[in-house]
Design a protein around this motif. Sequence first.
Motif, PDB file in Angstrom:
ATOM      1  N   PHE A   2       0.827  -1.204   0.000  1.00  0.00           N
ATOM      2  CA  PHE A   2       0.000   0.000   0.000  1.00  0.00           C
ATOM      3  C   PHE A   2       0.865   1.260   0.000  1.00  0.00           C
ATOM      4  O   PHE A   2       0.605   2.209  -0.743  1.00  0.00           O
ATOM      5  CB  PHE A   2      -0.920  -0.011   1.219  1.00  0.00           C
ATOM      6  N   LEU A   3       1.915   1.274   0.840  1.00  0.00           N
ATOM      7  CA  LEU A   3       2.783   2.440   0.925  1.00  0.00           C
ATOM      8  C   LEU A   3       3.488   2.705  -0.397  1.00  0.00           C
ATOM      9  O   LEU A   3       3.537   3.850  -0.874  1.00  0.00           O
ATOM     10  CB  LEU A   3       3.815   2.223   2.038  1.00  0.00           C
ATOM     11  N   TYR A   4       3.994   1.652  -1.018  1.00  0.00           N
ATOM     12  CA  TYR A   4       4.671   1.799  -2.313  1.00  0.00           C
ATOM     13  C   TYR A   4       3.715   2.302  -3.380  1.00  0.00           C
ATOM     14  O   TYR A   4       4.030   3.221  -4.133  1.00  0.00           O
ATOM     15  CB  TYR A   4       5.267   0.451  -2.730  1.00  0.00           C
ATOM     16  N   ARG A   5       2.533   1.719  -3.427  1.00  0.00           N
ATOM     17  CA  ARG A   5       1.547   2.087  -4.457  1.00  0.00           C
ATOM     18  C   ARG A   5       1.017   3.498  -4.249  1.00  0.00           C
ATOM     19  O   ARG A   5       0.861   4.257  -5.215  1.00  0.00           O
ATOM     20  CB  ARG A   5       0.402   1.065  -4.447  1.00  0.00           C
ATOM     21  N   VAL A   6       0.723   3.866  -3.002  1.00  0.00           N
ATOM     22  CA  VAL A   6       0.100   5.170  -2.762  1.00  0.00           C
ATOM     23  C   VAL A   6       1.103   6.301  -3.017  1.00  0.00           C
ATOM     24  O   VAL A   6       0.722   7.376  -3.520  1.00  0.00           O
ATOM     25  CB  VAL A   6      -0.469   5.243  -1.324  1.00  0.00           C
ATOM     26  N   ILE A   8      -6.609   5.707  -3.268  1.00  0.00           N
ATOM     27  CA  ILE A   8      -6.618   4.939  -2.018  1.00  0.00           C
ATOM     28  C   ILE A   8      -7.181   3.547  -2.252  1.00  0.00           C
ATOM     29  O   ILE A   8      -6.658   2.541  -1.749  1.00  0.00           O
ATOM     30  CB  ILE A   8      -7.428   5.689  -0.948  1.00  0.00           C
ATOM     31  N   PHE A   9      -8.238   3.470  -3.056  1.00  0.00           N
ATOM     32  CA  PHE A   9      -8.871   2.176  -3.319  1.00  0.00           C
ATOM     33  C   PHE A   9      -7.943   1.234  -4.089  1.00  0.00           C
ATOM     34  O   PHE A   9      -7.789   0.059  -3.734  1.00  0.00           O
ATOM     35  CB  PHE A   9     -10.162   2.381  -4.114  1.00  0.00           C
ATOM     36  N   TRP A  16     -10.010  11.118  -8.077  1.00  0.00           N
ATOM     37  CA  TRP A  16      -8.670  10.524  -8.153  1.00  0.00           C
ATOM     38  C   TRP A  16      -8.112  10.186  -6.782  1.00  0.00           C
ATOM     39  O   TRP A  16      -7.376   9.199  -6.632  1.00  0.00           O
ATOM     40  CB  TRP A  16      -7.733  11.461  -8.908  1.00  0.00           C
ATOM     41  N   VAL A  17      -8.460  10.966  -5.766  1.00  0.00           N
ATOM     42  CA  VAL A  17      -8.002  10.639  -4.403  1.00  0.00           C
ATOM     43  C   VAL A  17      -8.654   9.340  -3.932  1.00  0.00           C
ATOM     44  O   VAL A  17      -7.980   8.444  -3.396  1.00  0.00           O
ATOM     45  CB  VAL A  17      -8.327  11.801  -3.440  1.00  0.00           C
ATOM     46  N   VAL A  18      -9.969   9.218  -4.139  1.00  0.00           N
ATOM     47  CA  VAL A  18     -10.680   8.003  -3.720  1.00  0.00           C
ATOM     48  C   VAL A  18     -10.165   6.781  -4.482  1.00  0.00           C
ATOM     49  O   VAL A  18      -9.893   5.726  -3.888  1.00  0.00           O
ATOM     50  CB  VAL A  18     -12.198   8.176  -3.933  1.00  0.00           C
ATOM     51  N   LEU A  19     -10.018   6.923  -5.801  1.00  0.00           N
ATOM     52  CA  LEU A  19      -9.522   5.801  -6.599  1.00  0.00           C
ATOM     53  C   LEU A  19      -8.084   5.445  -6.220  1.00  0.00           C
ATOM     54  O   LEU A  19      -7.719   4.261  -6.193  1.00  0.00           O
ATOM     55  CB  LEU A  19      -9.586   6.138  -8.086  1.00  0.00           C
TER      56      LEU A  19
END
Length: 494
Positions: free
Chosen positions: A14-18, A120-121, A115-118
Amino acid sequence: MNSSGILYIKSKFFLYRVVSYFSFLLLPILIPKSVELPLAAQAALMILYIMFMVSQWFFLGKEIDHRFKIYFRVNSSMDRVVYRLILGMIFFYLYFNVLSFFSNKWIYNLFWVTWVVLGIFYSWPTRGKIIQETVSSNFTEFRYLDSFEKTLVGLTLVMFAVSIPEFPAIVSPEALMLYFDPSETFSGQFWNFLTVNYFPFRKYPELFKIAWCLHYYIIGVGVFLLVFYAFLRFFVSRRLSLLGLFALISSWSFSKVLAAHYGHSILTTYSLLWIWTTLWVTKSSTYRSGLFLGLVNYLGVVYNQFYFLLIFLQLGLLYGFFLEDKTSWYKKQMVKYSLFGMFFCLSLFLVNTYKYDSLESLGYSFVNEIARFIDRKAVYSLSFIGLIILSFKLLGRGRISREMQLPSERIKLLLSCLGILLGYSILFDKHLLSSFSLLWILSFLSLIPLELLFQGISRLRSRRNMIYLIYILICLLDSHFEGRIKIFLRMFNS
């Protein structure tokens, strides 16, 4: 593995992707600050933004597959990439058109919220398979390329980079609409999508123009080339599919068409998408493919309202002839899933009935266009031989028919689709069989004699490599590569 170990892996992912996701999300903030930079720098930043958007279309298409439990068979790994990319793009067409009803302030706010919601999702791995997937895992088709194939892929990418047409001098959105679509065939929903997709640059006319121009080229031509490769893999080997792709993009007509009709990169490439979709549906072995079938036809109506009747002809072709091995229940379910797209097709068609006067039926000029394309590209002269070989294969006569290892059912489907498009173009609108539509047909037919030749010398690898290299050189020599370089340098050095 215990729950704490799984949580650690998921948190790391998650950290890498976000971090990577929100780094790209800085582009809409940084690009407006580049107005004083050279055109090349602005274009490079805009290409990064477009590639970010493309990745979001792909992720959305993948998520739709998961949520609707759409499991399908593919002919090559590129089928899956193209399918998910286009599926996600069409849903963004629908969503951005909903946003277009709001005021500019609300569009801006909802754009960022989306874009923020997507982000995080997409960043949190909802299933373990996501962690194991990499970008390269979606392109297994190209994992084991030999040196010739790698060289050809590199040449194709270079040719794509330097073939970009010059940007127009106009900056007004209304003038750009007429420049890209002088016959006014594109629906208002298309322009709504473009406006919302590049909304952060709306107040910067020069950036807005660059965004639209690059969209027509990167998305229009780029998706066209991806679909063409996926289409070729239904008929010929990977090696010849790459050669066919290079033969198409290296044609001087490719650049000439773009220079004369920039909008044709989207308008006249739909015929290939329509035929590939028909092939994909027959291969997918799932009735849920009807969802994609209906949505692709909706996309066609967005490009040209006269493509509306194609969905009924396509369903009739599949229902009556090319899904004979499927049960009546399967066919009805497929039609049921296509109703979602058909609803949008019908509503958009009825809204645009005032455009009937803009019909341009196919005349004899397309024969001259074919002759002009063949004159500019020597390899295309093989297309006549390819058409003869396909005819013999379809009729099941002669030695060629017995020796040619091409799938007869797919040839029947292809020729049936081309027949429908030809009749439709004669009766209604010529754009289904002009410009890029003719280019991809000539490129495909030119590969058929080579496929027959390669099958005949399948055990002589060195000879096949020599023939392959000769055709690469032939395609390169009449590509006017130096002319493309001059145009490219003139545009970005001015």
